[in-house]
Design a protein around this motif. Sequence first.
Motif, PDB file in Angstrom:
ATOM      1  N   VAL A  32       4.984   3.397  -5.699  1.00 41.65           N
ATOM      2  CA  VAL A  32       3.629   2.589  -5.255  1.00 41.65           C
ATOM      3  C   VAL A  32       3.908   1.976  -5.053  1.00 41.65           C
ATOM      4  N   CYS A  33       3.681   1.129  -3.918  1.00 39.15           N
ATOM      5  CA  CYS A  33       3.964  -0.292  -3.362  1.00 39.15           C
ATOM      6  C   CYS A  33       3.257  -0.914  -2.905  1.00 39.15           C
ATOM      7  N   SER A  34       2.904  -1.799  -2.135  1.00 45.11           N
ATOM      8  CA  SER A  34       2.365  -2.036  -1.285  1.00 45.11           C
ATOM      9  C   SER A  34       3.115  -3.538   0.187  1.00 45.11           C
ATOM     10  N   GLY A  35       2.669  -3.984   1.180  1.00 40.10           N
ATOM     11  CA  GLY A  35       3.228  -4.900   1.479  1.00 40.10           C
ATOM     12  C   GLY A  35       2.919  -6.402   0.999  1.00 40.10           C
ATOM     13  N   LYS A  36       1.753  -6.628   0.453  1.00 43.76           N
ATOM     14  CA  LYS A  36       1.254  -8.280  -0.356  1.00 43.76           C
ATOM     15  C   LYS A  36       0.679  -7.818  -1.334  1.00 43.76           C
ATOM     16  N   GLY A  37       0.626  -8.734  -1.775  1.00 47.17           N
ATOM     17  CA  GLY A  37      -0.188  -9.139  -3.203  1.00 47.17           C
ATOM     18  C   GLY A  37      -1.990  -8.365  -2.357  1.00 47.17           C
ATOM     19  N   GLY A  38      -2.622  -8.811  -4.032  1.00 44.14           N
ATOM     20  CA  GLY A  38      -4.375  -8.065  -3.380  1.00 44.14           C
ATOM     21  C   GLY A  38      -4.726  -7.225  -2.859  1.00 44.14           C
ATOM     22  N   ILE A 141       6.107  11.820 -12.742  1.00 44.57           N
ATOM     23  CA  ILE A 141       6.019   9.930 -13.428  1.00 44.57           C
ATOM     24  C   ILE A 141       5.945   9.233 -12.426  1.00 44.57           C
ATOM     25  N   LEU A 142       4.996   8.261 -12.193  1.00 43.12           N
ATOM     26  CA  LEU A 142       4.490   7.156 -10.944  1.00 43.12           C
ATOM     27  C   LEU A 142       4.942   5.723 -11.288  1.00 43.12           C
ATOM     28  N   PHE A 143       5.526   5.135 -10.674  1.00 40.18           N
ATOM     29  CA  PHE A 143       6.256   3.807 -11.031  1.00 40.18           C
ATOM     30  C   PHE A 143       5.832   2.202 -10.481  1.00 40.18           C
ATOM     31  N   ASP A 144       4.409   1.712 -10.387  1.00 36.67           N
ATOM     32  CA  ASP A 144       4.209   0.975 -10.490  1.00 36.67           C
ATOM     33  C   ASP A 144       4.792  -0.760 -10.057  1.00 36.67           C
ATOM     34  N   THR A 145       4.805  -0.192  -8.514  1.00 37.41           N
ATOM     35  CA  THR A 145       6.499  -1.352  -8.023  1.00 37.41           C
ATOM     36  C   THR A 145       5.332  -3.086  -8.232  1.00 37.41           C
ATOM     37  N   GLY A 146       5.810  -3.926  -8.265  1.00 36.03           N
ATOM     38  CA  GLY A 146       5.517  -5.046  -7.339  1.00 36.03           C
ATOM     39  C   GLY A 146       5.143  -5.565  -5.988  1.00 36.03           C
ATOM     40  N   CYS A 163       6.917   7.354  -1.845  1.00 38.59           N
ATOM     41  CA  CYS A 163       6.562   6.622  -1.686  1.00 38.59           C
ATOM     42  C   CYS A 163       5.204   5.961  -0.936  1.00 38.59           C
ATOM     43  N   LEU A 164       4.435   5.922  -1.978  1.00 35.75           N
ATOM     44  CA  LEU A 164       2.794   5.979  -1.298  1.00 35.75           C
ATOM     45  C   LEU A 164       2.604   4.512  -1.818  1.00 35.75           C
ATOM     46  N   VAL A 165       2.499   3.775   0.189  1.00 38.12           N
ATOM     47  CA  VAL A 165       2.368   2.679  -0.043  1.00 38.12           C
ATOM     48  C   VAL A 165       0.805   2.845   0.407  1.00 38.12           C
ATOM     49  N   VAL A 166       0.632   1.364  -0.187  1.00 40.19           N
ATOM     50  CA  VAL A 166      -0.870   1.006  -0.049  1.00 40.19           C
ATOM     51  C   VAL A 166      -1.795   0.123   0.259  1.00 40.19           C
TER      52      VAL A 166
END
Length: 293
Positions: A32-38, A141-146, A163-166
Amino acid sequence: MMDQAQSLRQLVSGKDNKKISESGASARIITVCSGKGGVGKSNFTLNFALALKAMGKKVLLFDADIGMANIDVLMGVSAKYNLYHLLKREADISKIIQTGPGDLPFIAGGSGMDELFSLSESDLNYFTAQIAQIADTMDFILFDTGAGLSKETMKFITSADDCLVVTTPEPTAITDAYALIKVVNNSHPDVSFKLIVNQAGDEKEARATSDKIRMAASRFLQLDISFLGHISSDAHVVQAVKKQVPFSVAFPNSAAAKDVHRLALSYLAVDSAETTRVQGIKGFISKWLKRKQ
């Protein structure tokens, strides 16, 4: 009643008669990832894992956010052990598995994540063997990335099955989510992306947000991205964070909790329809090794 984490501890400690497969091929690996924080990525990952578990799936949550690991904080759980203790061989896999709300097994991140990418061959073999002991007992197995796209996050994304993009409807979040997808796709076109829109005002806004990313990806990258669903902007989420309780546990009837439940159902439906063979944890590690540099 014995919780799932305790069952795992007994299993890997040899106290259960169930044979463990050496392949670890049953677990689907999700980054699980995202382009930016918040954008609420970690909060989503936690509640998504809980939703899958509530549906009878065996789930392990792995906090892989280097330097900013906070899954344990969101759960209000003080993790006695984390990845660092495993890598330093101060504790085996049975000890670093912690238990969160809903009996959710998780592995805390922390300082050990930095060392995960510079292991010796011997240490990497030890790490792989330890993780493989529990992988075959899991469905997911879920990996919460930075947030963002560090070289470490890139390795997680390109080695996983999914890859799940939030993202959120905010223009900067949309731009950064597309940028992440573009950079990854340019070097690894085989990565499978699925999109989640968090903090959406309503379904119309969520679909408009996803359409912007999906249309750009289709036009400029010739890439078809699945829209998995959305989570409503909900004041209960903020309240739950302050309480350090997952919103799906603290407020199970809230709009956000119902949305994440539907999202998990949607993912399972897509997962069952896909014919791609699950590589398992050893396949994940194998890809990871090839992409170390």
